[in-house]
Design a protein around this motif. Structure first.
Motif, PDB file in Angstrom:
ATOM      1  N   GLY A 161       0.826  -1.206   0.000  1.00  0.00           N
ATOM      2  CA  GLY A 161       0.000   0.000   0.000  1.00  0.00           C
ATOM      3  C   GLY A 161       0.856   1.249   0.000  1.00  0.00           C
ATOM      4  O   GLY A 161       1.667   1.444  -0.900  1.00  0.00           O
ATOM      5  N   GLY A 162       0.703   2.081   1.033  1.00  0.00           N
ATOM      6  CA  GLY A 162       1.490   3.301   1.158  1.00  0.00           C
ATOM      7  C   GLY A 162       1.130   4.024   2.433  1.00  0.00           C
ATOM      8  O   GLY A 162      -0.057   4.185   2.731  1.00  0.00           O
ATOM      9  N   THR A 163       2.131   4.456   3.209  1.00  0.00           N
ATOM     10  CA  THR A 163       1.829   5.147   4.463  1.00  0.00           C
ATOM     11  C   THR A 163       1.265   6.535   4.206  1.00  0.00           C
ATOM     12  O   THR A 163       0.376   7.000   4.927  1.00  0.00           O
ATOM     13  CB  THR A 163       3.075   5.248   5.366  1.00  0.00           C
ATOM     14  OG1 THR A 163       4.117   5.918   4.649  1.00  0.00           O
ATOM     15  CG2 THR A 163       3.547   3.873   5.796  1.00  0.00           C
ATOM     16  N   VAL A 164       1.789   7.226   3.207  1.00  0.00           N
ATOM     17  CA  VAL A 164       1.234   8.524   2.795  1.00  0.00           C
ATOM     18  C   VAL A 164       0.805   8.376   1.345  1.00  0.00           C
ATOM     19  O   VAL A 164       1.630   8.201   0.449  1.00  0.00           O
ATOM     20  CB  VAL A 164       2.257   9.660   2.931  1.00  0.00           C
ATOM     21  CG1 VAL A 164       1.628  10.983   2.498  1.00  0.00           C
ATOM     22  CG2 VAL A 164       2.772   9.757   4.363  1.00  0.00           C
ATOM     23  N   HIS A 165      -0.510   8.421   1.110  1.00  0.00           N
ATOM     24  CA  HIS A 165      -1.023   8.164  -0.236  1.00  0.00           C
ATOM     25  C   HIS A 165      -2.274   9.005  -0.436  1.00  0.00           C
ATOM     26  O   HIS A 165      -3.389   8.577  -0.142  1.00  0.00           O
ATOM     27  CB  HIS A 165      -1.330   6.672  -0.400  1.00  0.00           C
ATOM     28  CG  HIS A 165      -1.714   6.280  -1.793  1.00  0.00           C
ATOM     29  ND1 HIS A 165      -2.993   6.430  -2.277  1.00  0.00           N
ATOM     30  CD2 HIS A 165      -0.985   5.747  -2.805  1.00  0.00           C
ATOM     31  CE1 HIS A 165      -3.044   5.994  -3.524  1.00  0.00           C
ATOM     32  NE2 HIS A 165      -1.833   5.585  -3.865  1.00  0.00           N
ATOM     33  N   ASN A 166      -2.073  10.233  -0.917  1.00  0.00           N
ATOM     34  CA  ASN A 166      -3.178  11.153  -1.179  1.00  0.00           C
ATOM     35  C   ASN A 166      -3.015  11.680  -2.593  1.00  0.00           C
ATOM     36  O   ASN A 166      -2.275  12.635  -2.834  1.00  0.00           O
ATOM     37  CB  ASN A 166      -3.161  12.304  -0.169  1.00  0.00           C
ATOM     38  CG  ASN A 166      -4.364  13.224  -0.316  1.00  0.00           C
ATOM     39  OD1 ASN A 166      -5.020  13.242  -1.354  1.00  0.00           O
ATOM     40  ND2 ASN A 166      -4.639  14.008   0.717  1.00  0.00           N
ATOM     41  N   LEU A 167      -3.692  11.043  -3.544  1.00  0.00           N
ATOM     42  CA  LEU A 167      -3.495  11.392  -4.951  1.00  0.00           C
ATOM     43  C   LEU A 167      -3.984  12.797  -5.276  1.00  0.00           C
ATOM     44  O   LEU A 167      -3.590  13.361  -6.301  1.00  0.00           O
ATOM     45  CB  LEU A 167      -4.192  10.362  -5.842  1.00  0.00           C
ATOM     46  CG  LEU A 167      -3.611   8.941  -5.789  1.00  0.00           C
ATOM     47  CD1 LEU A 167      -4.326   8.043  -6.785  1.00  0.00           C
ATOM     48  CD2 LEU A 167      -2.110   8.946  -6.047  1.00  0.00           C
ATOM     49  N   ARG A 168      -4.821  13.386  -4.434  1.00  0.00           N
ATOM     50  CA  ARG A 168      -5.273  14.751  -4.667  1.00  0.00           C
ATOM     51  C   ARG A 168      -4.221  15.775  -4.238  1.00  0.00           C
ATOM     52  O   ARG A 168      -4.339  16.953  -4.553  1.00  0.00           O
ATOM     53  CB  ARG A 168      -6.578  15.006  -3.918  1.00  0.00           C
ATOM     54  CG  ARG A 168      -7.737  14.135  -4.407  1.00  0.00           C
ATOM     55  CD  ARG A 168      -9.004  14.360  -3.601  1.00  0.00           C
ATOM     56  NE  ARG A 168     -10.057  13.427  -3.997  1.00  0.00           N
ATOM     57  CZ  ARG A 168     -11.235  13.326  -3.387  1.00  0.00           C
ATOM     58  NH1 ARG A 168     -11.511  14.106  -2.357  1.00  0.00           N
ATOM     59  NH2 ARG A 168     -12.142  12.444  -3.798  1.00  0.00           N
ATOM     60  N   ALA A 169      -3.210  15.305  -3.521  1.00  0.00           N
ATOM     61  CA  ALA A 169      -2.177  16.219  -3.026  1.00  0.00           C
ATOM     62  C   ALA A 169      -0.842  16.053  -3.733  1.00  0.00           C
ATOM     63  O   ALA A 169       0.054  16.884  -3.544  1.00  0.00           O
ATOM     64  CB  ALA A 169      -1.979  16.001  -1.519  1.00  0.00           C
ATOM     65  N   VAL A 170      -0.685  14.998  -4.540  1.00  0.00           N
ATOM     66  CA  VAL A 170       0.616  14.767  -5.171  1.00  0.00           C
ATOM     67  C   VAL A 170       0.928  15.885  -6.163  1.00  0.00           C
ATOM     68  O   VAL A 170       0.034  16.472  -6.778  1.00  0.00           O
ATOM     69  CB  VAL A 170       0.678  13.394  -5.888  1.00  0.00           C
ATOM     70  CG1 VAL A 170       0.531  12.261  -4.900  1.00  0.00           C
ATOM     71  CG2 VAL A 170      -0.355  13.298  -6.993  1.00  0.00           C
ATOM     72  N   LYS A 171       2.219  16.165  -6.283  1.00  0.00           N
ATOM     73  CA  LYS A 171       2.699  17.207  -7.193  1.00  0.00           C
ATOM     74  C   LYS A 171       3.598  16.527  -8.213  1.00  0.00           C
ATOM     75  O   LYS A 171       4.785  16.300  -7.962  1.00  0.00           O
ATOM     76  CB  LYS A 171       3.453  18.275  -6.393  1.00  0.00           C
ATOM     77  CG  LYS A 171       2.573  18.976  -5.352  1.00  0.00           C
ATOM     78  CD  LYS A 171       3.348  19.961  -4.501  1.00  0.00           C
ATOM     79  CE  LYS A 171       4.283  19.254  -3.549  1.00  0.00           C
ATOM     80  NZ  LYS A 171       4.938  20.178  -2.590  1.00  0.00           N
ATOM     81  N   TRP A 172       3.027  16.176  -9.341  1.00  0.00           N
ATOM     82  CA  TRP A 172       3.711  15.319 -10.304  1.00  0.00           C
ATOM     83  C   TRP A 172       5.017  15.918 -10.822  1.00  0.00           C
ATOM     84  O   TRP A 172       5.928  15.186 -11.197  1.00  0.00           O
ATOM     85  CB  TRP A 172       2.779  15.009 -11.475  1.00  0.00           C
ATOM     86  CG  TRP A 172       1.556  14.250 -11.069  1.00  0.00           C
ATOM     87  CD1 TRP A 172       0.297  14.738 -10.941  1.00  0.00           C
ATOM     88  CD2 TRP A 172       1.485  12.873 -10.690  1.00  0.00           C
ATOM     89  NE1 TRP A 172      -0.568  13.751 -10.515  1.00  0.00           N
ATOM     90  CE2 TRP A 172       0.124  12.595 -10.369  1.00  0.00           C
ATOM     91  CE3 TRP A 172       2.415  11.836 -10.607  1.00  0.00           C
ATOM     92  CZ2 TRP A 172      -0.297  11.324  -9.960  1.00  0.00           C
ATOM     93  CZ3 TRP A 172       1.992  10.571 -10.206  1.00  0.00           C
ATOM     94  CH2 TRP A 172       0.652  10.337  -9.886  1.00  0.00           C
TER      95      TRP A 172
END
Length: 258
Positions: A161-172
């Motif tokens: 999975g991922g401990t920090v996983h917020n796709l609305r916050a990622v900065k590609w």
């Protein structure tokens, strides 16, 4: 005894990238004791009932869109294992855990991206497992705990999975690490290494920035850590093997339990 692992599977692009994290996972697979089989809980397989795979040969699921064509050409034809699947079912029965057997579903990218980086030859049997974000953290831990006996038989339990996983916050386009993501992972480090279940089970209210790191719409990526942790309840030892970030806050954490 075989440890259990929590592994961040990151973005699907990891399957075709060569970077610090993919190199770490390549080396981890080479340096760990070779498992007899792998039991893997994937964030990308959600179900209300606990699912246990009993599959001869897995097909490869491309559960993503908009990525380079070469990603959709990758196959990871891992075999299942009837004996281990039966053992898991027996352990669930003896621990009062309801489950259903799945005989057709393939491996989603939460499973095959990680497995391919660890064991590129696809020559270790795999039992795929679902996760249930609707369960309490205590119940998720209990499911993992019920499988702890498998570690004595050289079976590797992985939560993907991922401990920090917020796709609305990622900065590609930005790899400068967000402070809020680091603060959440720092809190997690303290309470995992102290095996502080009381705090961990209440991470939503106790951990700093939990609403950003583990948004309610995406908690399925965090909870595999409880399945993996529970599988090492007999040892109660946690070690951070790797931590890095991509896209500002998408964490690449690997935890070893046991």
């Amino acid at each position: 005894m075989m440890p259990s692992l929590f592994i961040a599977h990151g973005a699907p692009l990891l399957a075709i990238e060569n970077n610090e994290y993919t190199q770490f996972l390549n080396d981890l697979g080479k340096n760990m004791p070779r498992p007899k089989a792998i039991v893997l809980f994937s964030a990308h397989w959600e179900s209300r009932a606990q699912k246990v795979s009993n599959v001869d040969t897995y097909n490869t699921i491309y559960d993503f869109g908009g990525f380079p064509p070469e990603l959709y050409q990758i196959e990871y034809p891992a075999q299942g294992n009837q004996q281990i699947s039966d053992e898991i079912q027996d352990l669930f029965k003896s621990n009062g855990i309801p489950f259903e057997v799945e005989t057709e579903r393939g491996l989603d990218h939460g499973a095959w991206v990680v497995l391919r980086l660890l064991y590129p030859s696809a020559d270790i049997p795999v039992i795929a497992m679902s996760v249930n974000p609707k369960l309490s953290t205590e119940e998720q831990y209990k499911i993992g705990k019920s499988l702890s006996a498998l570690r004595e038989k050289d079976v590797l339990v992985i939560g993907s999975g991922g401990t920090v996983h917020n796709l609305r916050a990622v900065k590609w386009a930005d790899d400068e690490i967000d402070q809020w993501a680091q603060e959440f992972d720092d809190w997690l480090f303290v309470h995992l290494t102290n095996w502080d279940l009381e705090s961990l089970f209440k991470y939503e209210s106790d951990a700093p920035n939990a609403e950003y790191a583990v948004p309610h719409y995406g908690n399925e990526h965090f909870i595999p850590i409880f399945y993996a942790m529970g599988a090492a309840d007999d040892a109660k030892k946690a070690s951070l093997l790797h931590r890095s970030y991509r896209y500002g806050n998408l964490s690449h954490s690997v935890w070893q339990f046991g």
